[in-house]
Design an enzyme around this catalytic site. Sequence first.
Site, PDB file in Angstrom:
ATOM      1  N   LYS A  13      37.713  56.274  37.885  1.00 29.51           N
ATOM      2  CA  LYS A  13      39.149  56.610  37.891  1.00 29.51           C
ATOM      3  C   LYS A  13      39.788  56.313  36.540  1.00 29.51           C
ATOM      4  O   LYS A  13      40.494  57.144  35.980  1.00 29.51           O
ATOM      5  CB  LYS A  13      39.901  55.801  38.976  1.00 29.51           C
ATOM      6  CG  LYS A  13      39.401  56.005  40.387  1.00 29.51           C
ATOM      7  CD  LYS A  13      40.203  55.187  41.390  1.00 29.51           C
ATOM      8  CE  LYS A  13      40.101  53.682  41.196  1.00 29.51           C
ATOM      9  NZ  LYS A  13      38.735  53.142  41.369  1.00 29.51           N
ATOM     10  N   ARG A  88      46.545  52.281  47.379  1.00 24.85           N
ATOM     11  CA  ARG A  88      45.258  51.797  47.867  1.00 24.85           C
ATOM     12  C   ARG A  88      45.285  51.501  49.355  1.00 24.85           C
ATOM     13  O   ARG A  88      44.263  51.097  49.910  1.00 24.85           O
ATOM     14  CB  ARG A  88      44.906  50.508  47.123  1.00 24.85           C
ATOM     15  CG  ARG A  88      43.947  50.685  45.973  1.00 24.85           C
ATOM     16  CD  ARG A  88      43.712  49.310  45.379  1.00 24.85           C
ATOM     17  NE  ARG A  88      42.451  49.184  44.724  1.00 24.85           N
ATOM     18  CZ  ARG A  88      42.281  49.299  43.415  1.00 24.85           C
ATOM     19  NH1 ARG A  88      43.270  49.575  42.625  1.00 24.85           N
ATOM     20  NH2 ARG A  88      41.092  49.127  42.901  1.00 24.85           N
ATOM     21  N   ARG A 127      29.749  47.697  33.173  1.00 26.12           N
ATOM     22  CA  ARG A 127      31.112  47.982  32.693  1.00 26.12           C
ATOM     23  C   ARG A 127      31.580  46.865  31.775  1.00 26.12           C
ATOM     24  O   ARG A 127      31.385  45.686  32.043  1.00 26.12           O
ATOM     25  CB  ARG A 127      32.087  48.111  33.871  1.00 26.12           C
ATOM     26  CG  ARG A 127      33.541  48.156  33.389  1.00 26.12           C
ATOM     27  CD  ARG A 127      34.468  48.821  34.335  1.00 26.12           C
ATOM     28  NE  ARG A 127      34.773  48.047  35.524  1.00 26.12           N
ATOM     29  CZ  ARG A 127      35.608  48.484  36.473  1.00 26.12           C
ATOM     30  NH1 ARG A 127      36.199  49.650  36.376  1.00 26.12           N
ATOM     31  NH2 ARG A 127      35.835  47.740  37.524  1.00 26.12           N
ATOM     32  N   ARG A 160      34.497  41.857  33.427  1.00 25.16           N
ATOM     33  CA  ARG A 160      35.572  41.332  34.265  1.00 25.16           C
ATOM     34  C   ARG A 160      35.020  40.393  35.334  1.00 25.16           C
ATOM     35  O   ARG A 160      33.955  40.631  35.883  1.00 25.16           O
ATOM     36  CB  ARG A 160      36.305  42.494  34.954  1.00 25.16           C
ATOM     37  CG  ARG A 160      37.431  43.082  34.117  1.00 25.16           C
ATOM     38  CD  ARG A 160      37.911  44.403  34.632  1.00 25.16           C
ATOM     39  NE  ARG A 160      38.121  44.457  36.072  1.00 25.16           N
ATOM     40  CZ  ARG A 160      38.503  45.554  36.723  1.00 25.16           C
ATOM     41  NH1 ARG A 160      38.715  46.677  36.059  1.00 25.16           N
ATOM     42  NH2 ARG A 160      38.670  45.538  38.015  1.00 25.16           N
ATOM     43  N   ARG A 171      34.662  44.217  47.172  1.00 26.52           N
ATOM     44  CA  ARG A 171      35.621  45.268  46.806  1.00 26.52           C
ATOM     45  C   ARG A 171      35.249  46.599  47.446  1.00 26.52           C
ATOM     46  O   ARG A 171      36.125  47.365  47.846  1.00 26.52           O
ATOM     47  CB  ARG A 171      35.701  45.390  45.279  1.00 26.52           C
ATOM     48  CG  ARG A 171      36.402  44.182  44.664  1.00 26.52           C
ATOM     49  CD  ARG A 171      36.149  44.073  43.188  1.00 26.52           C
ATOM     50  NE  ARG A 171      36.744  45.166  42.439  1.00 26.52           N
ATOM     51  CZ  ARG A 171      36.321  45.578  41.249  1.00 26.52           C
ATOM     52  NH1 ARG A 171      35.279  44.987  40.683  1.00 26.52           N
ATOM     53  NH2 ARG A 171      36.933  46.548  40.640  1.00 26.52           N
TER      54      ARG A 171
HETATM   55  P1  ADP Z   1      38.896  49.263  39.735  1.00 27.39           P
HETATM   56  O1  ADP Z   1      39.363  50.159  38.626  1.00 27.39           O
HETATM   57  O2  ADP Z   1      37.558  48.697  39.471  1.00 27.39           O
HETATM   58  O3  ADP Z   1      39.002  49.874  41.089  1.00 27.39           O
HETATM   59  P2  ADP Z   1      41.442  47.977  39.383  1.00 27.39           P
HETATM   60  O4  ADP Z   1      41.602  47.605  37.980  1.00 27.39           O
HETATM   61  O5  ADP Z   1      42.082  49.237  39.855  1.00 27.39           O
HETATM   62  O6  ADP Z   1      39.875  48.025  39.712  1.00 27.39           O
HETATM   63  O7  ADP Z   1      41.931  46.820  40.332  1.00 27.39           O
HETATM   64  C1  ADP Z   1      41.450  45.495  40.170  1.00 27.39           C
HETATM   65  C2  ADP Z   1      42.064  44.617  41.257  1.00 27.39           C
HETATM   66  O8  ADP Z   1      43.506  44.631  41.116  1.00 27.39           O
HETATM   67  C3  ADP Z   1      41.822  45.097  42.691  1.00 27.39           C
HETATM   68  O9  ADP Z   1      40.566  44.644  43.201  1.00 27.39           O
HETATM   69  C4  ADP Z   1      43.010  44.450  43.409  1.00 27.39           C
HETATM   70  O10 ADP Z   1      42.817  43.071  43.616  1.00 27.39           O
HETATM   71  C5  ADP Z   1      44.137  44.604  42.390  1.00 27.39           C
HETATM   72  N1  ADP Z   1      44.874  45.865  42.584  1.00 27.39           N
HETATM   73  C6  ADP Z   1      44.998  46.887  41.701  1.00 27.39           C
HETATM   74  N2  ADP Z   1      45.759  47.871  42.204  1.00 27.39           N
HETATM   75  C7  ADP Z   1      46.142  47.466  43.450  1.00 27.39           C
HETATM   76  C8  ADP Z   1      46.917  48.051  44.480  1.00 27.39           C
HETATM   77  N3  ADP Z   1      47.450  49.274  44.365  1.00 27.39           N
HETATM   78  N4  ADP Z   1      47.092  47.338  45.623  1.00 27.39           N
HETATM   79  C9  ADP Z   1      46.559  46.129  45.765  1.00 27.39           C
HETATM   80  N5  ADP Z   1      45.791  45.527  44.847  1.00 27.39           N
HETATM   81  C10 ADP Z   1      45.581  46.180  43.685  1.00 27.39           C
HETATM   82  P1  ADP Z   2      37.252  52.765  38.040  1.00 25.49           P
HETATM   83  O1  ADP Z   2      38.524  52.820  37.243  1.00 25.49           O
HETATM   84  O2  ADP Z   2      37.204  53.805  39.120  1.00 25.49           O
HETATM   85  O3  ADP Z   2      36.979  51.394  38.566  1.00 25.49           O
HETATM   86  P2  ADP Z   2      35.866  53.102  35.482  1.00 25.49           P
HETATM   87  O4  ADP Z   2      36.485  54.316  34.888  1.00 25.49           O
HETATM   88  O5  ADP Z   2      36.240  51.798  34.913  1.00 25.49           O
HETATM   89  O6  ADP Z   2      36.039  53.129  37.084  1.00 25.49           O
HETATM   90  O7  ADP Z   2      34.273  53.281  35.414  1.00 25.49           O
HETATM   91  C1  ADP Z   2      33.386  52.259  35.885  1.00 25.49           C
HETATM   92  C2  ADP Z   2      32.206  52.111  34.926  1.00 25.49           C
HETATM   93  O8  ADP Z   2      31.372  53.267  35.011  1.00 25.49           O
HETATM   94  C3  ADP Z   2      32.615  51.997  33.477  1.00 25.49           C
HETATM   95  O9  ADP Z   2      31.702  51.150  32.830  1.00 25.49           O
HETATM   96  C4  ADP Z   2      32.515  53.415  32.947  1.00 25.49           C
HETATM   97  O10 ADP Z   2      32.246  53.451  31.549  1.00 25.49           O
HETATM   98  C5  ADP Z   2      31.339  53.963  33.763  1.00 25.49           C
HETATM   99  N1  ADP Z   2      31.461  55.381  34.116  1.00 25.49           N
HETATM  100  C6  ADP Z   2      32.608  56.086  34.416  1.00 25.49           C
HETATM  101  N2  ADP Z   2      32.335  57.376  34.707  1.00 25.49           N
HETATM  102  C7  ADP Z   2      30.980  57.497  34.615  1.00 25.49           C
HETATM  103  C8  ADP Z   2      30.057  58.597  34.801  1.00 25.49           C
HETATM  104  N3  ADP Z   2      30.484  59.825  35.168  1.00 25.49           N
HETATM  105  N4  ADP Z   2      28.754  58.343  34.619  1.00 25.49           N
HETATM  106  C9  ADP Z   2      28.307  57.106  34.264  1.00 25.49           C
HETATM  107  N5  ADP Z   2      29.120  56.036  34.075  1.00 25.49           N
HETATM  108  C10 ADP Z   2      30.428  56.214  34.243  1.00 25.49           C
END
Ligand code: ADP
Ligand code: ADP
Length: 214
Positions: A13, A88, A127, A160, A171
């Site tokens: 995302k 979410r 990541r 992270r 998660r």
């Molecule tokens: P990822 O990109 O790996 O899904 P995020 O950076 O979006 O992780 O979120 C990291 C953490 O921040 C989540 O596991 C949650 O604890 C919190 N968080 C982020 N967005 C929300 C939301 N919309 N509602 C509740 N918790 C959130």
């Molecule tokens: P999210 O915001 O959904 O948690 P991220 O954009 O941070 O996800 O991506 C999670 C990890 O996977 C990062 O290390 C990113 O560089 C890698 N990644 C994202 N898209 C791809 C893809 N299409 N193929 C392989 N790795 C990816």
Amino acid sequence: MRLIMLGAPGAGKGTQAANLAKELNIPHISTGDIFRANIKNGTELGKKAKSYMDAGKLVPDELVCDLVADRIAKDDCKEGYILDGFPRTIPQAEALDKAVLALGTKIDYAVNIDVPDEAIITRMGGRRACLNCGATYHVQYNPPKKEGVCDTCGHPLVLRDDDKPETVQTRLNVYHEQTQPLIDYYDKKKILVTVDGTQSMDQVFSDILKAVRA
Ligand code: ADP
Ligand code: ADP
Ligand code: ZN
């Protein structure tokens, strides 16, 4: 264009939202980045959010809904925005509906990046995140030009705390229980677009662009 990014943690995302924001010239709003910035700056909100985030749980809805409603009402969101990591939960989606309606606007698409759990687990260990500008990298799939350093802003990259394998599993469970129902929610509204997130980053990006520009 007003977009929501849906998908499991690690689905891509953030990566795609950053690319889309550049391409469409609209802000990328990541609630995870907002919380991490608040933790870094030691704010009250950061203090409240930290324990939930470290445990891999969701921060309570009441700490996030107003924050997003205020953010999308800002001037730079007039032409649109990309929401990454929000909503979410169903109550968050309902709060967003109310907020966009109050602004006289609507969400154009909810983009669901589909990646199976097995692929997520391997992705997350690699990541690396920049806590300064929010950029994300992958040691194998998307390495920075200089190891351990953000291409964009030069700050150090970190694994992270919540990307450790045990927390990733929590998660994913939270995602399936609380966030996955949103796929149905937006499908019923006829604004859901699903793309295959196991493809290369470039292919995922072009699939999304094709769908939202159609
Ligand atoms: P990822 O990109 O790996 O899904 P995020 O950076 O979006 O992780 O979120 C990291 C953490 O921040 C989540 O596991 C949650 O604890 C919190 N968080 C982020 N967005 C929300 C939301 N919309 N509602 C509740 N918790 C959130
Ligand atoms: P999210 O915001 O959904 O948690 P991220 O954009 O941070 O996800 O991506 C999670 C990890 O996977 C990062 O290390 C990113 O560089 C890698 N990644 C994202 N898209 C791809 C893809 N299409 N193929 C392989 N790795 C990816
Ligand atoms: Zn950076």
